[in-house]
Design a protein around this motif. Structure first.
Motif, PDB file in Angstrom:
ATOM      1  N   GLU A  49    -100.326   7.761  39.200  1.00 59.99           N
ATOM      2  CA  GLU A  49     -99.964   8.938  38.427  1.00 59.99           C
ATOM      3  C   GLU A  49     -98.123   8.732  38.580  1.00 59.99           C
ATOM      4  O   GLU A  49     -97.452   7.695  37.799  1.00 59.99           O
ATOM      5  CB  GLU A  49     -99.550  10.691  38.869  1.00 59.99           C
ATOM      6  CG  GLU A  49    -100.604  10.673  38.645  1.00 59.99           C
ATOM      7  CD  GLU A  49    -101.061  11.062  37.024  1.00 59.99           C
ATOM      8  OE1 GLU A  49     -99.745  10.509  35.933  1.00 59.99           O
ATOM      9  OE2 GLU A  49    -101.596  10.742  36.265  1.00 59.99           O
ATOM     10  N   THR A  50     -97.684   8.905  39.906  1.00 62.40           N
ATOM     11  CA  THR A  50     -96.173   8.164  39.865  1.00 62.40           C
ATOM     12  C   THR A  50     -96.320   6.956  41.170  1.00 62.40           C
ATOM     13  O   THR A  50     -97.295   7.402  41.302  1.00 62.40           O
ATOM     14  CB  THR A  50     -95.018   9.244  39.942  1.00 62.40           C
ATOM     15  OG1 THR A  50     -95.586  10.038  41.266  1.00 62.40           O
ATOM     16  CG2 THR A  50     -95.427  10.184  38.703  1.00 62.40           C
ATOM     17  N   ARG A  96     -89.199   9.317  51.151  1.00 60.56           N
ATOM     18  CA  ARG A  96     -88.549  11.160  50.721  1.00 60.56           C
ATOM     19  C   ARG A  96     -89.538  11.906  50.538  1.00 60.56           C
ATOM     20  O   ARG A  96     -89.830  12.878  50.896  1.00 60.56           O
ATOM     21  CB  ARG A  96     -87.193  11.327  50.657  1.00 60.56           C
ATOM     22  CG  ARG A  96     -86.013  11.844  51.059  1.00 60.56           C
ATOM     23  CD  ARG A  96     -84.672  11.963  50.439  1.00 60.56           C
ATOM     24  NE  ARG A  96     -84.223  13.298  50.976  1.00 60.56           N
ATOM     25  CZ  ARG A  96     -83.944  13.847  52.134  1.00 60.56           C
ATOM     26  NH1 ARG A  96     -83.801  12.866  53.599  1.00 60.56           N
ATOM     27  NH2 ARG A  96     -83.315  15.014  52.355  1.00 60.56           N
ATOM     28  N   GLU A  97     -89.693  11.461  49.398  1.00 57.71           N
ATOM     29  CA  GLU A  97     -89.876  12.324  48.362  1.00 57.71           C
ATOM     30  C   GLU A  97     -91.669  12.678  48.266  1.00 57.71           C
ATOM     31  O   GLU A  97     -92.563  14.206  48.912  1.00 57.71           O
ATOM     32  CB  GLU A  97     -90.382  12.139  47.175  1.00 57.71           C
ATOM     33  CG  GLU A  97     -89.909  13.793  45.692  1.00 57.71           C
ATOM     34  CD  GLU A  97     -90.132  12.949  44.585  1.00 57.71           C
ATOM     35  OE1 GLU A  97     -88.934  12.512  43.968  1.00 57.71           O
ATOM     36  OE2 GLU A  97     -91.123  12.913  43.570  1.00 57.71           O
ATOM     37  N   ARG A 150     -92.061  15.079  51.664  1.00 61.32           N
ATOM     38  CA  ARG A 150     -91.713  16.516  51.968  1.00 61.32           C
ATOM     39  C   ARG A 150     -93.591  16.531  50.991  1.00 61.32           C
ATOM     40  O   ARG A 150     -93.571  17.764  51.613  1.00 61.32           O
ATOM     41  CB  ARG A 150     -91.310  16.864  50.949  1.00 61.32           C
ATOM     42  CG  ARG A 150     -89.859  15.530  50.466  1.00 61.32           C
ATOM     43  CD  ARG A 150     -88.816  16.998  52.695  1.00 61.32           C
ATOM     44  NE  ARG A 150     -88.030  15.865  52.872  1.00 61.32           N
ATOM     45  CZ  ARG A 150     -87.238  16.181  53.814  1.00 61.32           C
ATOM     46  NH1 ARG A 150     -86.793  16.581  54.052  1.00 61.32           N
ATOM     47  NH2 ARG A 150     -86.078  15.079  54.089  1.00 61.32           N
ATOM     48  N   THR A 151     -94.096  15.799  50.305  1.00 63.36           N
ATOM     49  CA  THR A 151     -94.945  16.333  49.832  1.00 63.36           C
ATOM     50  C   THR A 151     -95.824  16.852  51.205  1.00 63.36           C
ATOM     51  O   THR A 151     -97.333  17.313  51.060  1.00 63.36           O
ATOM     52  CB  THR A 151     -95.834  15.859  48.944  1.00 63.36           C
ATOM     53  OG1 THR A 151     -94.570  15.108  48.527  1.00 63.36           O
ATOM     54  CG2 THR A 151     -97.134  15.670  47.930  1.00 63.36           C
ATOM     55  N   ASP A 189     -95.681  19.943  53.210  1.00 64.85           N
ATOM     56  CA  ASP A 189     -96.061  20.895  52.493  1.00 64.85           C
ATOM     57  C   ASP A 189     -97.999  20.908  52.858  1.00 64.85           C
ATOM     58  O   ASP A 189     -98.012  22.044  52.914  1.00 64.85           O
ATOM     59  CB  ASP A 189     -96.180  20.896  51.314  1.00 64.85           C
ATOM     60  CG  ASP A 189     -94.486  20.942  50.449  1.00 64.85           C
ATOM     61  OD1 ASP A 189     -94.321  21.965  51.170  1.00 64.85           O
ATOM     62  OD2 ASP A 189     -93.866  20.441  49.848  1.00 64.85           O
ATOM     63  N   PRO A 216     -84.840  19.372  59.729  1.00 58.04           N
ATOM     64  CA  PRO A 216     -84.002  19.072  59.404  1.00 58.04           C
ATOM     65  C   PRO A 216     -82.912  17.961  60.380  1.00 58.04           C
ATOM     66  O   PRO A 216     -83.093  18.811  61.741  1.00 58.04           O
ATOM     67  CB  PRO A 216     -83.222  20.086  59.206  1.00 58.04           C
ATOM     68  CG  PRO A 216     -84.018  21.388  58.954  1.00 58.04           C
ATOM     69  CD  PRO A 216     -85.431  20.972  59.911  1.00 58.04           C
TER      70      PRO A 216
END
Lengths: 257, 257
Positions: B7-8, B49-50, B53-54, B57, B65
């Motif tokens: 998808e991406t 990075r994205e 994060r996924t 979750d 942090p």
DNA sequence: TGCTGCTCGATTGTCGGACAGTAAGTCATT
DNA sequence: AATGACTTACTGTCCGACAATCGAGCAGCA
């Protein structure tokens, strides 16, 4: 609009947007363009982007590849999913909390306090929906917050946020005040009695009944999405540890403008 | 290493890393520096990075942090949380799937097929842990995949990924082969009999027993983290719809090197 | 030896800019 | 009214940069 800085900027942005959504400032289906938000919050696109993804995982926001982020829709179907999820998790969490509390009266005190606040909010002559919703959330949280189960807890908080949105967008609370109080009372009682079984069933019953109320309330309003008309009358049921069939429908997605 | 492009790019990276973790290529606690990954996968830092994060979750990765991302630890405590979560959700999902299937034999066929694969994997003279784990996952998925409850389904898939990691990092399967088969059989049977109640309890029982096995297996290995020695012997129990107390401990976090 | 404080390198958090690709919307055509 | 070309608004992704922070190693001191 200025932001606090709890941990990282991203989390600040996330909570800001989350609040805006839960508060109802952002309507379901509304677009959330990265650039616009970045400009408004005076941050960079990347930061906003990250925040949006976070929110997407909690279901408040829906991200479609190459289309962007939207405030998620609240279909009857989604309500069913959320309700059944809560009906599954919340009773158990409540039980854990009760058992963890042992003979400590702290839990009961908190629950009772939250219940009083709720009662006050509901019975005021001109009840503020937001206040009622807040009190409701606080009550539930007081019951299960101490469950000592991180995953369960975070899950429930997410679900609550979703529930809350549904409640607020379907003006409840005015006519339903007595029902509301009546439904919560047994929970507070069960906590006081320190009866885990009773508590579990009280919580489950309440969650399911509240969910059903919502679903019947919103069913007539739901726009038909499919050609083959989905029956607007929903057959409720098939809840966790309960009766029989359950509703089916297509999950809503934002209309392509 | 090259990537597919579903998808991406971000999702590709995410699934790549997820697989690496679930497969055990990346050890628990291992650091996941953005730059390194970006270089390896020939993408930009932002994309990695994205993805991280996924994954955070879904619990496979833990982000602290300003410290970065790590492959999440698998403490006994976490195992308890995961197991209880599954014990809550999976039986219900299985029931929904069974009821949705109605008189259609498709579900049973799939489950039976998955069961056979599992049996084959387990009883081979030199069982491959990964193959067994795969078969196990596939079996469970075959049972609940058709539940028609998106939220529940995605939740369960996440939990499965976590479970799978725990299984693989605690060499099970060799000695436990018979147990494994024995535990799954009732589930397949219940599906065949189309008995929702039976299915629910079979699934719940299995999930709990498997979880307990894991926890007893890993408890002795768990390094002590607190000064006040946490008792290494865990009192199991307090499962959904079950008995009494439950383990407490501190969630593990990666040691600060 | 053991503890405290400082310096330095490695990384993350965040920014700004850039550019291609795509989804939508608009408007002229048939 | 259906179709197709054109325009616009964003998203996906990359790059380069910089301050802030973390953690480690080293020096100084009791």
């Amino acid at each position: 609009m200025t932001l606090r800085r709890p941990e990282t900027l991203t989390t600040a942005v996330a909570t800001y947007i989350r609040d805006a959504i839960v508060q109802g400032d952002l309507a379901p289906g509304q677009r959330l363009p990265e650039v616009t938000l970045a400009a408004q919050l005076e941050t960079s696109r990347g930061t906003v982007r990250e925040a949006l993804r976070t929110l997407a995982d909690s279901g408040l926001v829906q991200v479609e590849p190459r289309r962007g982020a939207f405030v998620s829709q609240l279909s009857v179907r989604a309500t069913w999913e959320i309700t059944s999820m809560r009906a599954l998790l919340e009773p158990y969490a409540a039980r854990l909390a009760l058992e963890a509390a042992g003979s400590d009266p702290g839990l009961h005190a908190e629950v009772r306090a939250a219940f009083d606040v709720l009662k006050a909010a509901v019975t005021s002559e001109n009840p503020d929906p937001v206040a009622v919703a807040d009190a409701d959330v606080a009550f539930h949280r007081s019951v299960f917050a101490r469950c000592g189960h991180e995953m369960l807890l975070s899950q429930l908080e997410t679900l609550q946020a979703l529930s809350r949105r549904i409640v607020l967008t379907n003006q409840i609370s005015s006519a339903d005040a007595p029902t509301l109080v009546a439904q919560h009372a047994p929970i507070a009682d069960a906590v006081e009695l320190r009866d885990p079984e009773l508590l579990e069933s009280a919580v489950r019953t309440h969650v399911i009944e509240a969910g059903e109320l919502l679903m019947t309330r919103m069913a007539p309003l739901e726009p038909t999405r499919t050609k083959r008309a989905t029956p607007t009358t929903f057959s409720l049921g098939r809840w966790p540890s309960g009766a029989s069939p359950h509703p089916r429908g297509t999950a809503a997605r934002p209309a392509r403008r």
